[in-house]
Design a protein around this motif. Structure first.
Motif, mmCIF file in Angstrom:
data_model
loop_
_atom_site.group_PDB
_atom_site.id
_atom_site.type_symbol
_atom_site.label_atom_id
_atom_site.label_comp_id
_atom_site.label_asym_id
_atom_site.label_seq_id
_atom_site.Cartn_x
_atom_site.Cartn_y
_atom_site.Cartn_z
ATOM 1 N N SER A 163 -5.650 -7.824 -2.038
ATOM 2 C CA SER A 163 -6.083 -8.261 -3.363
ATOM 3 C C SER A 163 -7.503 -7.807 -3.698
ATOM 4 O O SER A 163 -7.854 -7.690 -4.872
ATOM 5 C CB SER A 163 -5.994 -9.785 -3.483
ATOM 6 O OG SER A 163 -6.948 -10.429 -2.636
ATOM 7 N N HIS A 164 -8.317 -7.542 -2.685
ATOM 8 C CA HIS A 164 -9.687 -7.095 -2.928
ATOM 9 C C HIS A 164 -9.736 -5.660 -3.458
ATOM 10 O O HIS A 164 -10.709 -5.278 -4.102
ATOM 11 C CB HIS A 164 -10.522 -7.192 -1.652
ATOM 12 C CG HIS A 164 -11.028 -8.567 -1.362
ATOM 13 N ND1 HIS A 164 -10.283 -9.506 -0.682
ATOM 14 C CD2 HIS A 164 -12.205 -9.178 -1.663
ATOM 15 C CE1 HIS A 164 -10.973 -10.632 -0.577
ATOM 16 N NE2 HIS A 164 -12.135 -10.459 -1.167
ATOM 17 N N GLN A 165 -8.705 -4.865 -3.137
ATOM 18 C CA GLN A 165 -8.697 -3.472 -3.587
ATOM 19 C C GLN A 165 -7.259 -2.935 -3.600
ATOM 20 O O GLN A 165 -6.867 -2.167 -2.728
ATOM 21 C CB GLN A 165 -9.586 -2.600 -2.687
ATOM 22 C CG GLN A 165 -9.908 -1.237 -3.283
ATOM 23 C CD GLN A 165 -10.840 -0.441 -2.394
ATOM 24 O OE1 GLN A 165 -11.628 -1.008 -1.649
ATOM 25 N NE2 GLN A 165 -10.754 0.875 -2.484
ATOM 26 N N PRO A 166 -6.474 -3.291 -4.598
ATOM 27 C CA PRO A 166 -5.063 -2.885 -4.644
ATOM 28 C C PRO A 166 -4.852 -1.382 -4.752
ATOM 29 O O PRO A 166 -3.736 -0.900 -4.514
ATOM 30 C CB PRO A 166 -4.529 -3.601 -5.895
ATOM 31 C CG PRO A 166 -5.480 -4.718 -6.134
ATOM 32 C CD PRO A 166 -6.817 -4.211 -5.688
ATOM 33 N N THR A 167 -5.900 -0.637 -5.096
ATOM 34 C CA THR A 167 -5.768 0.814 -5.202
ATOM 35 C C THR A 167 -5.793 1.507 -3.840
ATOM 36 O O THR A 167 -5.468 2.690 -3.742
ATOM 37 C CB THR A 167 -6.896 1.397 -6.066
ATOM 38 O OG1 THR A 167 -8.159 1.028 -5.489
ATOM 39 C CG2 THR A 167 -6.812 0.881 -7.492
ATOM 40 N N ASP A 168 -6.183 0.789 -2.800
ATOM 41 C CA ASP A 168 -6.274 1.345 -1.446
ATOM 42 C C ASP A 168 -4.881 1.396 -0.825
ATOM 43 O O ASP A 168 -4.252 0.357 -0.616
ATOM 44 C CB ASP A 168 -7.203 0.472 -0.600
ATOM 45 C CG ASP A 168 -7.345 0.966 0.831
ATOM 46 O OD1 ASP A 168 -6.730 1.994 1.194
ATOM 47 O OD2 ASP A 168 -8.064 0.305 1.608
ATOM 48 N N PRO A 169 -4.367 2.586 -0.501
ATOM 49 C CA PRO A 169 -3.007 2.679 0.044
ATOM 50 C C PRO A 169 -2.822 1.937 1.364
ATOM 51 O O PRO A 169 -1.745 1.386 1.617
ATOM 52 C CB PRO A 169 -2.781 4.185 0.216
ATOM 53 C CG PRO A 169 -4.141 4.802 0.206
ATOM 54 C CD PRO A 169 -4.983 3.923 -0.661
ATOM 55 N N ASN A 194 3.727 -2.307 -5.473
ATOM 56 C CA ASN A 194 2.306 -2.133 -5.177
ATOM 57 C C ASN A 194 1.876 -0.678 -5.252
ATOM 58 O O ASN A 194 0.710 -0.374 -5.552
ATOM 59 C CB ASN A 194 1.978 -2.709 -3.800
ATOM 60 C CG ASN A 194 2.043 -4.224 -3.766
ATOM 61 O OD1 ASN A 194 1.956 -4.880 -4.806
ATOM 62 N ND2 ASN A 194 2.193 -4.787 -2.582
ATOM 63 N N TYR A 195 2.818 0.229 -4.981
ATOM 64 C CA TYR A 195 2.495 1.659 -5.025
ATOM 65 C C TYR A 195 2.025 2.087 -6.410
ATOM 66 O O TYR A 195 1.223 3.019 -6.540
ATOM 67 C CB TYR A 195 3.708 2.479 -4.604
ATOM 68 C CG TYR A 195 3.480 3.969 -4.667
ATOM 69 C CD1 TYR A 195 2.632 4.602 -3.758
ATOM 70 C CD2 TYR A 195 4.095 4.754 -5.652
ATOM 71 C CE1 TYR A 195 2.407 5.968 -3.822
ATOM 72 C CE2 TYR A 195 3.872 6.115 -5.726
ATOM 73 C CZ TYR A 195 3.028 6.720 -4.804
ATOM 74 O OH TYR A 195 2.796 8.074 -4.881
ATOM 75 N N ILE A 207 1.612 8.523 2.772
ATOM 76 C CA ILE A 207 2.193 7.676 3.817
ATOM 77 C C ILE A 207 3.140 6.663 3.193
ATOM 78 O O ILE A 207 4.240 6.404 3.714
ATOM 79 C CB ILE A 207 1.088 6.969 4.627
ATOM 80 C CG1 ILE A 207 0.199 7.989 5.335
ATOM 81 C CG2 ILE A 207 1.709 6.004 5.642
ATOM 82 C CD1 ILE A 207 -1.015 7.377 6.022
ATOM 83 N N ILE A 208 2.734 6.087 2.066
ATOM 84 C CA ILE A 208 3.601 5.130 1.383
ATOM 85 C C ILE A 208 4.883 5.808 0.930
ATOM 86 O O ILE A 208 5.984 5.260 1.085
ATOM 87 C CB ILE A 208 2.873 4.490 0.187
ATOM 88 C CG1 ILE A 208 1.654 3.704 0.669
ATOM 89 C CG2 ILE A 208 3.814 3.582 -0.598
ATOM 90 C CD1 ILE A 208 0.868 3.031 -0.445
#
Length: 292
Positions: A163-169, A194-195, A207-208
């Protein structure tokens, strides 16, 4: 986490791995698995260890300053793969200055690797008590809970970290790993959701895509060399890719392939990466399960 494929330690490891499993050999031998040159020990880190040691024994330092020097030397030992020496230094740092948050964080990771989970929780709780905004304490406590078989609590911490940084894969990936223990299909669906928020300019988004089955293993590994500035960055990316591919195969019940990629993770020598650290724990647990 270069551009040149180097047949070094990784290839030797591949040969050793396959030689013990002839019946399964075709499952890996027909693949073109990209390899990077394993990262060399940094002479700069070795020199810094020497300098920090001189400071400890020659300079007039307050307790807090001495604790900081022990902590900095511990970080360098960790980067060199000298885990026991690092742990000793982090312990000395905390005995001198118990408010040193980052030292608790490292100690918690080491306790997790030793599967001393109660001690790990105590260390991470200390981090959060001192600094509730310390994001990586939630990740690392979540990892400890994950390996301790406490999936629901692990997911809670992974959600906080994400939640602190949802852009981080990588935050989305660890949340997926935790949720997979509870409900694999729901976890995959949530990962797809989330992707959408993940920054696509970050290499980790590939990776995702691989975890979701949208690109092949080969495509993921080949993507690691694209725009990598040197062999170090290339090896770092492969370290990450190997680890999460290993987890994917583990989820699919393909133990031999998972073991192979955990070993390849370690072969990259990226000692400070969580993927390197936890690949060692994964292999220890796999070997213990086989021995039972």
């Amino acid at each position: 986490m270069t551009m040149k494929y180097t047949l070094g330690l990784g290839l030797s490891l591949l040969i050793l791995t396959l030689s013990g499993c002839q019946s399964l050999q075709p499952s890996l031998s027909n693949r073109n698995i990209p390899l990077a040159k394993p990262i060399d020990i940094s002479y700069k880190d070795e020199l810094l260890v020497s300098r920090l040691t001189d400071i400890l024994y020659q300079a007039e330092l307050t307790k807090e300053q001495k604790a900081q020097v022990y902590y900095e030397r511990g970080v360098r030992y960790d980067a060199l793969g000298l885990r026991t020496l690092a742990k000793l230094d982090f312990g000395k740092a905390l005995s001198l200055y118990p408010q040193l948050v980052e030292a608790y964080n490292f100690m918690g990771m080491y306790y997790t690797l030793e599967e001393s989970f109660i001690r790990a929780y105590d260390a991470f709780d200390a981090v959060i008590d001192l600094n509730k905004e310390h994001e990586f304490a939630y990740l690392n406590r979540g990892v400890a809970l994950y390996y301790d078989g406490r999936a629901s609590l692990a997911v809670d911490d992974f959600k906080t970290f994400w939640s602190h940084q949802p852009t981080d894969p990588y935050r989305a990936i660890w949340l997926y790993l935790g949720e997979h223990k509870k409900d694999p299909q729901k976890a995959l669906n949530h990962l797809r959701t989330n992707y959408q928020e993940v920054a696509k300019e970050q290499w980790g988004h590939y990776i995702i895509l691989a975890l979701m089955g949208d690109i092949s293993e080969q495509a993921l590994l080949e993507s690691a060399s694209v725009n990598a500035k040197d062999n170090t960055e290339y090896a770092m990316r492969l370290c990450e890719a190997y680890f999460y591919l290993a987890k994917k195969y583990q989820f699919e019940g393909k133990g031999f392939q998972a073991e192979h990629f955990f070993k390849m993770t370690i072969a990259m020598n990226v000692h400070e990466f969580v993927e390197y650290k936890y690949a060692k724990l994964e292999l220890k647990r796999m070997n213990r399960a086989l021995a039972q």
